[in-house]
Scaffold this motif. Structure first.
Motif, PDB file in Angstrom:
ATOM      1  N   ALA A   2       0.862  -1.180   0.000  1.00  0.00           N
ATOM      2  CA  ALA A   2       0.000   0.000   0.000  1.00  0.00           C
ATOM      3  C   ALA A   2       0.898   1.230   0.000  1.00  0.00           C
ATOM      4  CB  ALA A   2      -0.912   0.001   1.219  1.00  0.00           C
ATOM      5  N   VAL A   3       0.287   2.389  -0.080  1.00  0.00           N
ATOM      6  CA  VAL A   3       1.022   3.649   0.003  1.00  0.00           C
ATOM      7  C   VAL A   3       0.767   4.246   1.378  1.00  0.00           C
ATOM      8  CG1 VAL A   3       1.240   5.986  -0.912  1.00  0.00           C
ATOM      9  CG2 VAL A   3       0.952   4.056  -2.484  1.00  0.00           C
ATOM     10  N   GLN A   4       1.858   4.504   2.100  1.00  0.00           N
ATOM     11  CA  GLN A   4       1.761   5.161   3.409  1.00  0.00           C
ATOM     12  C   GLN A   4       1.941   6.646   3.191  1.00  0.00           C
ATOM     13  OE1 GLN A   4       4.141   3.637   6.685  1.00  0.00           O
ATOM     14  NE2 GLN A   4       4.296   5.684   7.571  1.00  0.00           N
ATOM     15  N   ILE A   5       1.051   7.421   3.805  1.00  0.00           N
ATOM     16  CA  ILE A   5       1.149   8.875   3.723  1.00  0.00           C
ATOM     17  C   ILE A   5       1.635   9.396   5.064  1.00  0.00           C
ATOM     18  CG2 ILE A   5      -0.107  11.017   3.355  1.00  0.00           C
ATOM     19  CD1 ILE A   5      -1.964   9.551   1.541  1.00  0.00           C
ATOM     20  N   GLY A   6       2.677  10.199   5.021  1.00  0.00           N
ATOM     21  CA  GLY A   6       3.226  10.755   6.249  1.00  0.00           C
ATOM     22  C   GLY A   6       3.958   9.710   7.071  1.00  0.00           C
ATOM     23  N   ARG A   7       4.199  10.062   8.324  1.00  0.00           N
ATOM     24  CA  ARG A   7       4.937   9.180   9.243  1.00  0.00           C
ATOM     25  C   ARG A   7       3.980   8.438  10.151  1.00  0.00           C
ATOM     26  NH1 ARG A   7      10.444  11.380  10.269  1.00  0.00           N
ATOM     27  NH2 ARG A   7      10.270  10.177  12.172  1.00  0.00           N
TER      28      ARG A   7
ATOM     29  N   LEU B  28      -1.140   5.757   8.340  1.00  0.00           N
ATOM     30  CA  LEU B  28      -2.244   5.929   7.402  1.00  0.00           C
ATOM     31  C   LEU B  28      -1.840   5.404   6.040  1.00  0.00           C
ATOM     32  CD1 LEU B  28      -3.640   9.456   8.291  1.00  0.00           C
ATOM     33  CD2 LEU B  28      -4.617   7.228   8.817  1.00  0.00           C
ATOM     34  N   LEU B  29      -2.652   4.497   5.520  1.00  0.00           N
ATOM     35  CA  LEU B  29      -2.394   3.913   4.223  1.00  0.00           C
ATOM     36  C   LEU B  29      -3.520   4.276   3.272  1.00  0.00           C
ATOM     37  CD1 LEU B  29      -1.343   0.279   5.251  1.00  0.00           C
ATOM     38  CD2 LEU B  29       0.107   2.295   4.996  1.00  0.00           C
ATOM     39  N   ILE B  30      -3.197   4.268   1.989  1.00  0.00           N
ATOM     40  CA  ILE B  30      -4.225   4.362   0.956  1.00  0.00           C
ATOM     41  C   ILE B  30      -3.938   3.262  -0.055  1.00  0.00           C
ATOM     42  CG2 ILE B  30      -4.785   6.812   1.224  1.00  0.00           C
ATOM     43  CD1 ILE B  30      -2.975   7.372  -1.183  1.00  0.00           C
ATOM     44  N   GLY B  31      -5.008   2.735  -0.614  1.00  0.00           N
ATOM     45  CA  GLY B  31      -4.877   1.701  -1.628  1.00  0.00           C
ATOM     46  C   GLY B  31      -4.369   0.383  -1.087  1.00  0.00           C
TER      47      GLY B  31
ATOM     48  N   ARG C  33       4.388  -4.704  -5.711  1.00  0.00           N
ATOM     49  CA  ARG C  33       4.904  -3.392  -5.332  1.00  0.00           C
ATOM     50  C   ARG C  33       4.754  -2.378  -6.463  1.00  0.00           C
ATOM     51  NH1 ARG C  33       7.982  -2.684  -1.063  1.00  0.00           N
ATOM     52  NH2 ARG C  33       8.837  -0.633  -0.766  1.00  0.00           N
ATOM     53  N   GLU C  34       5.078  -2.785  -7.683  1.00  0.00           N
ATOM     54  CA  GLU C  34       5.019  -1.851  -8.819  1.00  0.00           C
ATOM     55  C   GLU C  34       3.582  -1.441  -9.155  1.00  0.00           C
ATOM     56  OE1 GLU C  34       5.836  -6.012 -10.579  1.00  0.00           O
ATOM     57  OE2 GLU C  34       6.591  -4.843  -8.902  1.00  0.00           O
ATOM     58  N   ASP C  35       2.599  -2.232  -8.712  1.00  0.00           N
ATOM     59  CA  ASP C  35       1.206  -1.845  -8.934  1.00  0.00           C
ATOM     60  C   ASP C  35       0.834  -0.598  -8.133  1.00  0.00           C
ATOM     61  OD1 ASP C  35       0.858  -4.001 -10.636  1.00  0.00           O
ATOM     62  OD2 ASP C  35      -0.109  -5.268  -9.121  1.00  0.00           O
ATOM     63  N   CYS C  36       1.599  -0.268  -7.112  1.00  0.00           N
ATOM     64  CA  CYS C  36       1.343   0.923  -6.295  1.00  0.00           C
ATOM     65  C   CYS C  36       1.980   2.189  -6.884  1.00  0.00           C
ATOM     66  CB  CYS C  36       1.866   0.715  -4.870  1.00  0.00           C
ATOM     67  SG  CYS C  36       0.822  -0.330  -3.839  1.00  0.00           S
ATOM     68  N   ASP C  37       2.751   2.047  -7.962  1.00  0.00           N
ATOM     69  CA  ASP C  37       3.447   3.203  -8.540  1.00  0.00           C
ATOM     70  C   ASP C  37       2.500   4.322  -8.952  1.00  0.00           C
ATOM     71  OD1 ASP C  37       5.928   2.069  -8.132  1.00  0.00           O
ATOM     72  OD2 ASP C  37       6.143   1.340 -10.201  1.00  0.00           O
ATOM     73  N   LEU C  38       1.378   3.991  -9.585  1.00  0.00           N
ATOM     74  CA  LEU C  38       0.403   4.996 -10.011  1.00  0.00           C
ATOM     75  C   LEU C  38      -0.136   5.758  -8.812  1.00  0.00           C
ATOM     76  CD1 LEU C  38      -1.477   6.314 -12.141  1.00  0.00           C
ATOM     77  CD2 LEU C  38      -3.048   4.403 -11.748  1.00  0.00           C
ATOM     78  N   LEU C  39      -0.541   5.038  -7.803  1.00  0.00           N
ATOM     79  CA  LEU C  39      -1.073   5.665  -6.587  1.00  0.00           C
ATOM     80  C   LEU C  39      -0.013   6.518  -5.895  1.00  0.00           C
ATOM     81  CD1 LEU C  39      -3.474   5.970  -4.711  1.00  0.00           C
ATOM     82  CD2 LEU C  39      -2.811   3.832  -3.620  1.00  0.00           C
ATOM     83  N   LEU C  40       1.206   6.022  -5.855  1.00  0.00           N
ATOM     84  CA  LEU C  40       2.298   6.780  -5.238  1.00  0.00           C
ATOM     85  C   LEU C  40       2.531   8.093  -5.975  1.00  0.00           C
ATOM     86  CD1 LEU C  40       4.628   6.917  -3.145  1.00  0.00           C
ATOM     87  CD2 LEU C  40       6.049   5.769  -4.866  1.00  0.00           C
ATOM     88  N   SER C  41       2.595   8.041  -7.305  1.00  0.00           N
ATOM     89  CA  SER C  41       2.862   9.270  -8.067  1.00  0.00           C
ATOM     90  C   SER C  41       1.702  10.261  -7.930  1.00  0.00           C
ATOM     91  CB  SER C  41       3.164   8.964  -9.529  1.00  0.00           C
ATOM     92  OG  SER C  41       2.065   8.373 -10.164  1.00  0.00           O
ATOM     93  N   GLU C  42       0.462   9.775  -7.929  1.00  0.00           N
ATOM     94  CA  GLU C  42      -0.692  10.667  -7.744  1.00  0.00           C
ATOM     95  C   GLU C  42      -0.660  11.319  -6.362  1.00  0.00           C
ATOM     96  OE1 GLU C  42      -4.039   8.097  -8.395  1.00  0.00           O
ATOM     97  OE2 GLU C  42      -3.957   8.324 -10.579  1.00  0.00           O
TER      98      GLU C  42
END
Length: 181
Positions: free
Chosen positions: A108-113, A151-154, A159-168
């Motif tokens: 997943a993508v973690q936002i912040g700490r 906090l996670l999103i997606g 791992r590479e499937d999260c690249d789109l979400l990470l860049s957005e």
């Protein structure tokens, strides 16, 4: 496609961190129940918001499928075991909400700490106001040994499937990184 009005973080949308079943050995939360998929981000967002209002920890995740374009999916939960996910899947079926199926989505993508629930509340509210549907998972702080939240999103299978979400997410001005759930 523009998303509808963002949700507010009260009631079942409030930030809570369930740590009662945390294993001291394993902090993975890689199982989720997929309950929908669509090319429409707005449709998936609305379904996830409805599920959150019913008390389910729903969230969305987008995936670029070769030859098919971007698809958006609706998931419920970040469970540490397949059995826990199965219990929710069964409940969704019994309540005639969705059939769903269990997915192993270890990234997943973690936002912040990471930090305490109190430390994450402001970021959680800010993300909800931008139509993101973050969800918290516990993590053990490597230096202190204490359990914190993040906090996670997606959710992604690879791992590479999260690249789109990470860049957005980064394009929206947030500090973000791909992590194991």
């Amino acid at each position: 496609e523009k998303l509808s009005q963002p949700v507010k973080g009260d009631g079942p949308l409030a930030l809570t961190l369930d740590i009662k079943n945390i294993s001291t050995e394993k902090m993975e939360h890689s199982f989720s129940v997929q309950v929908g998929a669509s090319r429409s981000e707005q449709r998936c967002y609305r379904i996830a918001v409805m599920l959150r209002k019913l008390g389910y920890p729903a969230f969305n995740s987008s995936l670029s499928l070769p030859g098919k374009g971007i698809w958006h999916r609706v998931y419920i939960g970040a469970f540490s075991t397949r059995d826990s996910a199965q219990n929710v899947k069964d409940r969704l079926f019994r309540e005639d909400i969705a059939k769903g199926f269990i997915r192993h989505m270890p990234y997943a993508v973690q936002i912040g700490r990471s930090g305490s629930v109190q430390q994450l509340e402001a970021l959680h509210e800010k993300l909800l106001s931008t139509s993101m549907l973050p969800y918290p998972t516990p993590i053990r702080n490597a230096s202190s040994g204490q359990i914190e939240g993040r906090l996670l999103i997606g959710a992604c299978y690879k791992r590479e499937d999260c690249d789109l979400l990470l860049s957005e997410t980064k394009a929206s001005g947030y500090s973000a990184v791909i992590v194991e759930r």
